[in-house]
Design a protein around this motif. Structure first.
Motif, mmCIF file in Angstrom:
data_model
loop_
_atom_site.group_PDB
_atom_site.id
_atom_site.type_symbol
_atom_site.label_atom_id
_atom_site.label_comp_id
_atom_site.label_asym_id
_atom_site.label_seq_id
_atom_site.Cartn_x
_atom_site.Cartn_y
_atom_site.Cartn_z
ATOM 1 N N SER A 1 -29.606 17.096 -3.858
ATOM 2 C CA SER A 1 -29.776 18.665 -4.055
ATOM 3 C C SER A 1 -28.774 19.878 -2.831
ATOM 4 N N ASP A 2 -28.816 21.290 -3.780
ATOM 5 C CA ASP A 2 -27.202 21.675 -3.088
ATOM 6 C C ASP A 2 -28.833 22.367 -1.738
ATOM 7 N N HIS A 3 -29.726 22.159 -1.725
ATOM 8 C CA HIS A 3 -30.581 22.242 -0.176
ATOM 9 C C HIS A 3 -30.551 20.992 0.303
ATOM 10 N N PHE A 4 -30.717 20.206 0.558
ATOM 11 C CA PHE A 4 -30.305 18.628 1.202
ATOM 12 C C PHE A 4 -29.151 18.735 2.008
ATOM 13 N N LYS A 5 -28.201 19.420 1.141
ATOM 14 C CA LYS A 5 -26.696 18.897 1.699
ATOM 15 C C LYS A 5 -26.625 20.672 2.413
ATOM 16 N N GLN A 6 -26.960 20.856 2.289
ATOM 17 C CA GLN A 6 -26.915 22.184 3.505
ATOM 18 C C GLN A 6 -27.602 22.218 5.019
ATOM 19 N N PHE A 7 -29.009 21.658 4.293
ATOM 20 C CA PHE A 7 -29.454 21.645 5.610
ATOM 21 C C PHE A 7 -28.839 20.245 6.841
ATOM 22 N N ASP A 8 -28.439 18.857 6.048
ATOM 23 C CA ASP A 8 -27.967 18.113 6.515
ATOM 24 C C ASP A 8 -26.684 18.448 7.242
ATOM 25 N N LEU A 9 -25.419 19.812 7.000
ATOM 26 C CA LEU A 9 -24.796 20.454 7.224
ATOM 27 C C LEU A 9 -24.567 20.845 8.434
ATOM 28 N N THR A 10 -26.297 21.552 8.852
ATOM 29 C CA THR A 10 -26.849 22.834 9.576
ATOM 30 C C THR A 10 -27.095 21.629 10.648
ATOM 31 N N VAL A 11 -28.220 20.415 10.788
ATOM 32 C CA VAL A 11 -28.228 19.959 11.613
ATOM 33 C C VAL A 11 -27.318 18.622 12.188
ATOM 34 N N GLY A 12 -27.146 18.364 11.081
ATOM 35 C CA GLY A 12 -25.711 17.311 11.940
ATOM 36 C C GLY A 12 -25.360 17.427 13.301
ATOM 37 N N PRO A 13 -24.894 18.095 13.790
ATOM 38 C CA PRO A 13 -23.974 18.787 15.257
ATOM 39 C C PRO A 13 -25.192 18.724 15.852
ATOM 40 N N TRP A 14 -26.478 19.054 15.721
ATOM 41 C CA TRP A 14 -27.422 18.874 16.402
ATOM 42 C C TRP A 14 -28.193 17.315 16.829
ATOM 43 N N ILE A 15 -27.870 16.549 16.042
ATOM 44 C CA ILE A 15 -28.237 15.474 15.577
ATOM 45 C C ILE A 15 -28.229 14.139 16.401
ATOM 46 N N VAL A 16 -28.455 13.730 18.217
ATOM 47 C CA VAL A 16 -28.533 12.862 19.004
ATOM 48 C C VAL A 16 -28.473 11.352 17.974
ATOM 49 N N SER A 17 -29.531 11.567 17.647
ATOM 50 C CA SER A 17 -29.663 9.873 16.822
ATOM 51 C C SER A 17 -30.303 9.904 15.558
ATOM 52 N N LYS A 18 -30.119 9.454 14.833
ATOM 53 C CA LYS A 18 -31.144 9.164 13.560
ATOM 54 C C LYS A 18 -31.224 7.826 13.136
ATOM 55 N N SER A 19 -32.178 7.861 11.977
ATOM 56 C CA SER A 19 -32.693 6.547 11.793
ATOM 57 C C SER A 19 -33.125 6.378 10.844
ATOM 58 N N VAL A 20 -32.694 6.098 9.660
ATOM 59 C CA VAL A 20 -33.688 5.795 8.343
ATOM 60 C C VAL A 20 -33.681 4.456 7.466
ATOM 61 N N GLN A 21 -34.738 4.813 7.554
ATOM 62 C CA GLN A 21 -35.732 3.313 5.995
ATOM 63 C C GLN A 21 -36.121 3.415 5.461
ATOM 64 N N THR A 22 -35.960 2.786 4.218
ATOM 65 C CA THR A 22 -37.007 2.518 2.738
ATOM 66 C C THR A 22 -37.553 2.073 2.549
ATOM 67 N N TRP A 23 -39.314 2.239 1.853
ATOM 68 C CA TRP A 23 -39.993 1.299 1.430
ATOM 69 C C TRP A 23 -40.741 1.219 0.219
ATOM 70 N N ILE A 24 -41.233 0.497 -0.047
ATOM 71 C CA ILE A 24 -41.495 0.323 -1.873
ATOM 72 C C ILE A 24 -43.002 0.496 -1.270
ATOM 73 N N GLN A 25 -44.253 1.277 -1.864
ATOM 74 C CA GLN A 25 -45.898 1.230 -2.031
ATOM 75 C C GLN A 25 -45.851 1.255 -2.757
ATOM 76 N N GLU A 26 -47.105 -0.817 -2.532
ATOM 77 C CA GLU A 26 -47.187 -1.094 -3.421
ATOM 78 C C GLU A 26 -48.392 -0.570 -4.329
ATOM 79 N N SER A 27 -49.269 -0.329 -5.855
ATOM 80 C CA SER A 27 -50.169 -0.360 -5.811
ATOM 81 C C SER A 27 -51.487 -1.093 -5.391
ATOM 82 N N ALA A 28 -53.237 -0.457 -5.374
ATOM 83 C CA ALA A 28 -53.786 -1.123 -4.661
ATOM 84 C C ALA A 28 -54.425 -1.869 -5.620
#
Length: 96
Positions: free
Chosen positions: A69-96
């Protein structure tokens, strides 16, 4: 559901600008992306330079659309220089 968690450490001089940009990003994600069901922004209670996101999407494809998305790309460009570190994890939520 497809869950994404992100942990940021932000450069302290840029913390308020980061918080403002993150608030806009969360709002845009929820308002502009029908398949983004949750976008929680949390800050460490002791170290305000640490930020944690909890995002919930319908599926992986919805998250991929978010990243393209355009809004994510703009956000990422804006904050990128301000980030010291970043960790991303993904998960699958199972239905109960």
């Amino acid at each position: 559901m497809f869950i994404v968690t992100v942990t940021f450490e932000v450069s302290p001089p840029q913390l308020q600008a980061f918080r403002d940009a993150m608030q806009t990003q969360a709002k845009n994600s929820l308002e502009l992306e029908a398949e983004c069901h949750q976008f929680d922004v949390c800050y460490d209670s002791v170290d305000s330079a640490k930020c944690f996101l909890y995002e919930k999407y319908a599926d992986r494809a919805a998250f991929d659309k978010h990243l393209a998305s355009d809004h994510f790309k703009q956000f990422d460009l804006t904050v990128g220089p301000w980030i010291v570190s970043k960790s991303v994890q993904t998960w699958i939520q199972e239905s109960a």
